[in-house]
Write an enzyme that holds these catalytic residues in place. Structure first.
Site, PDB file in Angstrom:
ATOM      1  N   CYS A 421     -38.488 -45.978  10.523  1.00 16.59           N
ATOM      2  CA  CYS A 421     -39.333 -46.999   9.898  1.00 16.59           C
ATOM      3  C   CYS A 421     -40.776 -46.543   9.809  1.00 16.59           C
ATOM      4  CB  CYS A 421     -39.259 -48.291  10.699  1.00 16.59           C
ATOM      5  SG  CYS A 421     -37.742 -49.155  10.370  1.00 16.59           S
ATOM      6  N   LYS A 424     -43.170 -42.365   5.396  1.00 16.43           N
ATOM      7  CA  LYS A 424     -43.880 -42.334   4.112  1.00 16.43           C
ATOM      8  C   LYS A 424     -42.876 -42.418   2.979  1.00 16.43           C
ATOM      9  CE  LYS A 424     -47.914 -39.542   3.722  1.00 16.43           C
ATOM     10  NZ  LYS A 424     -48.472 -38.198   3.685  1.00 16.43           N
ATOM     11  N   ASP A 453     -56.454 -33.215  -2.137  1.00 16.77           N
ATOM     12  CA  ASP A 453     -56.615 -32.370  -0.941  1.00 16.77           C
ATOM     13  C   ASP A 453     -56.235 -33.222   0.261  1.00 16.77           C
ATOM     14  OD1 ASP A 453     -57.570 -30.341   0.859  1.00 16.77           O
ATOM     15  OD2 ASP A 453     -58.748 -29.592  -0.841  1.00 16.77           O
ATOM     16  N   ASP A 454     -56.608 -32.756   1.472  1.00 21.05           N
ATOM     17  CA  ASP A 454     -56.263 -33.542   2.660  1.00 21.05           C
ATOM     18  C   ASP A 454     -56.971 -34.881   2.664  1.00 21.05           C
ATOM     19  OD1 ASP A 454     -54.610 -31.588   3.635  1.00 21.05           O
ATOM     20  OD2 ASP A 454     -56.267 -30.501   4.550  1.00 21.05           O
ATOM     21  N   ASP A 471     -59.079 -54.097   3.607  1.00 21.73           N
ATOM     22  CA  ASP A 471     -58.289 -55.340   3.594  1.00 21.73           C
ATOM     23  C   ASP A 471     -56.838 -54.996   3.296  1.00 21.73           C
ATOM     24  OD1 ASP A 471     -59.595 -57.923   3.985  1.00 21.73           O
ATOM     25  OD2 ASP A 471     -60.971 -57.207   2.443  1.00 21.73           O
ATOM     26  N   ASP A 494     -65.623 -58.029  -0.586  1.00 24.39           N
ATOM     27  CA  ASP A 494     -66.584 -57.678   0.474  1.00 24.39           C
ATOM     28  C   ASP A 494     -67.714 -56.811  -0.079  1.00 24.39           C
ATOM     29  OD1 ASP A 494     -65.268 -58.977   2.554  1.00 24.39           O
ATOM     30  OD2 ASP A 494     -63.926 -57.284   2.893  1.00 24.39           O
ATOM     31  N   GLY A 544     -54.489 -42.535  -0.800  1.00 24.85           N
ATOM     32  CA  GLY A 544     -53.917 -43.670  -0.095  1.00 24.85           C
ATOM     33  C   GLY A 544     -52.743 -43.262   0.755  1.00 24.85           C
ATOM     34  N   HIS A 545     -52.066 -44.260   1.247  1.00 25.07           N
ATOM     35  CA  HIS A 545     -50.886 -44.028   2.078  1.00 25.07           C
ATOM     36  C   HIS A 545     -49.867 -45.116   1.754  1.00 25.07           C
ATOM     37  CE1 HIS A 545     -48.681 -42.788   5.751  1.00 25.07           C
ATOM     38  NE2 HIS A 545     -48.266 -44.041   5.666  1.00 25.07           N
ATOM     39  N   ASP A 632     -68.049 -63.410   1.075  1.00 21.62           N
ATOM     40  CA  ASP A 632     -66.909 -63.885   0.290  1.00 21.62           C
ATOM     41  C   ASP A 632     -66.009 -64.728   1.193  1.00 21.62           C
ATOM     42  OD1 ASP A 632     -66.174 -61.542   1.671  1.00 21.62           O
ATOM     43  OD2 ASP A 632     -64.501 -61.168   0.312  1.00 21.62           O
TER      44      ASP A 632
END
Ligand SMILES: Cc1cc2nc3c(=O)[nH]c(=O)nc-3n(C[C@H](O)[C@H](O)[C@H](O)COP(=O)(O)OP(=O)(O)OC[C@H]3O[C@@H](n4cnc5c(N)ncnc54)[C@H](O)[C@@H]3O)c2cc1C
Length: 782
Positions: A421, A424, A453-454, A471, A494, A544-545, A632
């Site tokens: 779980c 990726k 890149d990394d 968020d 924000d 992102g991930h 906000d």
């Protein structure tokens, strides 16, 4: 959230149009979901009119909600994703439905129930000057205008209904009943109203028996409606209709109820159609050219078994359609459906009387209207009072699964993958999804998605500082595109509240386990929604991930740039300032109600419209008007965020409950006792309220604690700038923006917030409130 949450999605069943057959499909799939199947409804309207009651609505016998099926709770009950959009085309080779203003929606199995339209194309001028009776929602707007004009004219008004089938006859009688009543109530003489019924054929009701025609000829005559038969309209011009026999009929409102035509994109998609462009289907309601496409209702033409375009047939097709869609998903043989030869029609006269017609007979009476009413109300109740499913009951544990034994093997493979779980999502899935998108390109992104890149590298220009925020939250809507828009808006809130310009964003996503193509599509739709928001604010997506998990969740880490001296903080409030809120409150309670199938579709649509409205322009306007502090409004609710502002500002504040802008439906759901699960935690902050008992008597009080998603900006501006500021906000697309309170000197009191209920007093000594920027909802000056 969708379908059977415990089974990975293997097949997408997409229903286009929430017509009379699809409501039955939704209900049946809600009662017995199909494991592995994700149901999606694409609907132009959220409320589908029940055709049997429509003339009764026009005549004034029913209220709007009595005769419209709310697709919001029904889709929720069915576990279906509801995509509020208009389909505009099909790519049958790719398996895509093209929709206006958003990416295409993928399907494995498709069902069409989009109804028909009156023919305005073949008569010159009809498209420009006639008022077609469909789409119904647009027609109802026009009808409201026609009614107002007729009453304003004191009855000196001419209405012509063109088309004398059952729809036209029933409509002209309903129009008469409604206007006679309204004119009499306004003290005008209803006899001055001119009503014409124009028929291209030699008789009214050409599809019905002679007895029925005779009865209606008499009923129309008795009600003073002039009937013109054998007189096809050859042209529609402003104020008049030209008839084939040379006559010209003066009219103020030509209502168009002529023969049904098909939406052009059905034939353009390459789907087999009849000669009029209606989808050709076999006795399984399955397209004769594309086995993975089904059609029902007006848009379907059953080969060898033509039937009138009537709601009765669309309703009857619902159960066999649901059964055959299920069978198609399970790779089982389809069942034959033979439509009835003759249907009972009960045609109302708008004034408590009706004629029942079947085969060769026709009878009439007031009791028939009562019978029709009873039948129709019973039908509607089936869709309004949806069965309560016991916990676990919705999970149909069966050997069968969409796609058959092969699919079962596939599910266990996916389940094994789920062992790790949080894993990726495969890079190929992700890169395929991203390759379909075009993120914003900026010069100050030195290393971004185009040259991965990394980590991403961004440049902070001289004289600017970087603002950062993150968020992330679970999906509260099933439409991944809209969820992507909301997640992006929420995260950017924000940045805007600090008066910064967003620069770059990193995406964080959890998508439910599933087949690669389903996961890719989910990511693509969500990212496409987010990118539509980022494009508007020139925000570059730089990485992102994405992981797999039990449920859909999405968010962003966003950075922005601002000059140090332009930063807006929470702590700058000054005594005398006025508190402004830019968007209405109520998303927490509304989505809690939605989860329980208790929110109307139009309430959720209103909330979504507010949540997808960017705070970008709002922040600019507030700053231009000398804002002294800004934040906000999100999870802590208005009061929580206000306390976050008053504390560092060392001030007290006053909030007027009757000035709070409120989303449509939020007060109803609060009154019904439906709150977000975050509400109790937020309510703890009531210790900051000076007299919570008095404030609590106002029905709007709980809204102070309602957690918001992608909420508006809460800011203070100097009192002398507030009129201009609110006017500018409203003109810029925040129609509910308004002043909701004001700031007082610090009292040192443990409860620094005065919450003033409706009719309550301001803090003693405070200057009087003035101007219409206050109390937007009441429209009065306190
Ligand atoms: C005035 C009038 C009175 C009538 N009275 C009766 C009656 O008493 N009894 C009767 O049996 N029939 C009646 N009819 C006929 C009846 O309205 C239709 O036969 C019936 O509505 C057809 O049902 P349907 O499910 O095919 O489509 P509809 O009921 O028209 O539903 C179509 C749905 O698809 C949606 N939709 C349309 N286009 C798109 C798109 N591009 N993308 C996404 N969604 C889309 C619409 O929003 C709607 O929700 C009447 C018609 C008229 C005009």
């Amino acid at each position: 959230m969708q379908g059977n949450a415990n089974t990975p999605v293997l097949k997408d069943l997409v229903l286009v149009g929430g017509g009379h057959s699809h409501i039955a499909v939704l209900r049946r799939f809600g009662m017995r979901p199909e494991p592995g199947v994700r149901l999606t409804l694409i609907g132009r309207d959220l409320q589908t009119p029940y055709s049997g009651m429509l003339p009764g609505y026009v005549a004034g016998h029913y209220a709007f909600d009595d005769c419209h099926i709310d697709l919001g709770p029904l889709a929720r009950f069915a576990g279906a994703r509801l995509i509020h959009a208009e389909a505009e085309g099909l790519d049958l080779a790719e398996g895509h439905v093209h929709c206006a203003g958003r990416p295409p929606v993928a399907f494995d199995l498709l069902s069409l129930d989009v109804g028909s339209r009156p023919d305005v194309g073949s008569v010159p001028g009809a498209a420009e000057h006639a008022i077609p009776v469909k789409p119904i929602d647009r027609w109802l707007d026009q009808w409201a205008r026609v009614k107002a004009e007729a009453v304003a004219a004191g009855g000196d008004y001419r209405i012509a209904v063109v088309g004398a089938g059952a729809g036209g006859v029933e409509l002209v009688l309903a129009v008469r009943a409604a206007l006679h009543r309204e004119l009499a109530a306004a003290g005008c003489d209803p006899a001055r109203l001119q009503l014409d019924l124009v028929s291209g054929t030699d008789t009214v009701l050409p599809a019905y028996n002679t007895r029925a025609r005779r009865k209606f000829a008499r009923l129309l005559d008795q009600r003073g409606i002039r009937v013109h038969t054998g007189a096809p309209v050859t042209a529609v011009r402003p104020g008049e209709l030209a008839l084939a026999d040379g006559r010209v009929l003066a009219t103020d409102a030509p209502l168009w109820v002529t023969r049904a035509t098909a939406l052009p994109w059905i034939a353009e998609s390459g789907l087999a159609t009849d000669e009029e462009g209606f989808a050709a289907v076999n006795e399984h309601l399955q397209s004769t050219s594309h086995p993975n496409v089904f059609a029902s209702g007006d848009i379907a033409a059953m080969v060898g078994r033509p039937r009138p375009k009537s709601g009765v047939y669309a309703v009857r097709q619902g159960p066999p359609l649901a059964a055959n869609l299920r069978r198609a998903l399970l790779n089982r043989p389809l069942k034959r459906y033979l439509p009835q030869q003759r249907a009972l029609a009960i045609i109302g006269t708008g004034d408590g009387h009706a004629v029942a017609v079947r085969g060769r007979w026709a009878i009439e009476g007031d009791w028939l209207w009562s019978l029709k009413r009873w039948i129709d109300e019973r039908f509607m109740a089936k869709y309004r009072d949806l069965p309560q499913m016991a916990e676990g009951e919705e999970t149909d544990v069966r050997e069968e699964i969409a796609g058959g034994p092969e699919a079962l093997k596939e599910i266990s493979t996916i389940a094994m993958r789920c062992g790790g779980c949080g894993a990726k999502v495969g890079s190929s899935v992700l890169s395929r999804a991203l390759a379909r998108l075009t993120p914003v390109v900026r010069d100050d992104i030195l290393v971004g998605l185009d040259d991965p890149d990394d980590a991403a590298v961004v440049e902070v220009p001289a004289g600017k500082v970087m603002v950062e925020t993150v968020d992330f939250f679970r999906a509260m809507v099933d439409d991944p595109y809209v969820f992507g828009q909301i997640a992006a808006n929420h995260a950017l809130g924000d940045i805007f509240a600090m008066n910064a310009d967003p620069q770059s964003a990193l995406a964080l996503a959890t998508v439910p386990y599933g087949r690669e193509d389903k996961v890719e599509e989910q990511i693509y739709q969500m990212m496409a929604g987010a990118l539509s928001v980022f494009e508007d604010s020139n925000t570059a997506l730089v990485g992102g991930h994405t992981g797999e998990g039990a449920e859909l969740a999405f968010g962003f880490a966003v950075n922005g740039l601002v000059e140090r001296e332009r930063i807006l903080r929470k702590g700058g409030m000054q005594p005398g300032d006025v508190l402004i809120l830019t968007k209405p409150l109520g998303t927490g309670t509304l989505f809690a109600a939605d989860m329980r199938h208790r929110a109307k579709g139009r309430w959720i649509a209103g909330a979504l419209a507010a949540m997808t409205t960017s705070n970008r322009r709002g922040a600019e306007i507030l700053f231009e008007h000398g804002a002294t502090a800004c934040t906000d409004v999100t999870g802590f609710g208005l009061l929580g965020h206000l306390v976050e502002m008053t504390k560092p500002s060392k001030v007290d504040a006053e909030v007027h409950l009757d000035c709070l802008p409120v989303l449509d439906g939020a007060l109803e759901t609060i009154r019904a006792g439906v709150f977000s699960s975050l509400q109790p935690e937020n309510v703890r902050l009531r210790r900051a309220v000076r007299d919570p008992e008095a404030a609590g008597a106002d029905p709007r009080y709980p809204l102070l604690f309602d957690p918001q998603t992608a909420g508006g900006l809460l800011a203070t501006v100097p009192a002398e700038r507030v009129d201009d500021c609110v006017a500018a906000l409203r003109a810029a697309g925040y129609p509910e923006a308004g002043a909701v309170g004001r700031i007082h000197p610090f009292s040192g009191d443990e409860a620094p917030i005065d919450v003033v209920p409706e009719g309550g007093e301001s803090r003693p000594g405070a200057p009087a409130l003035r101007s219409d920027i206050w109390c937007w909802s009441r429209g009065v000056t306190p």
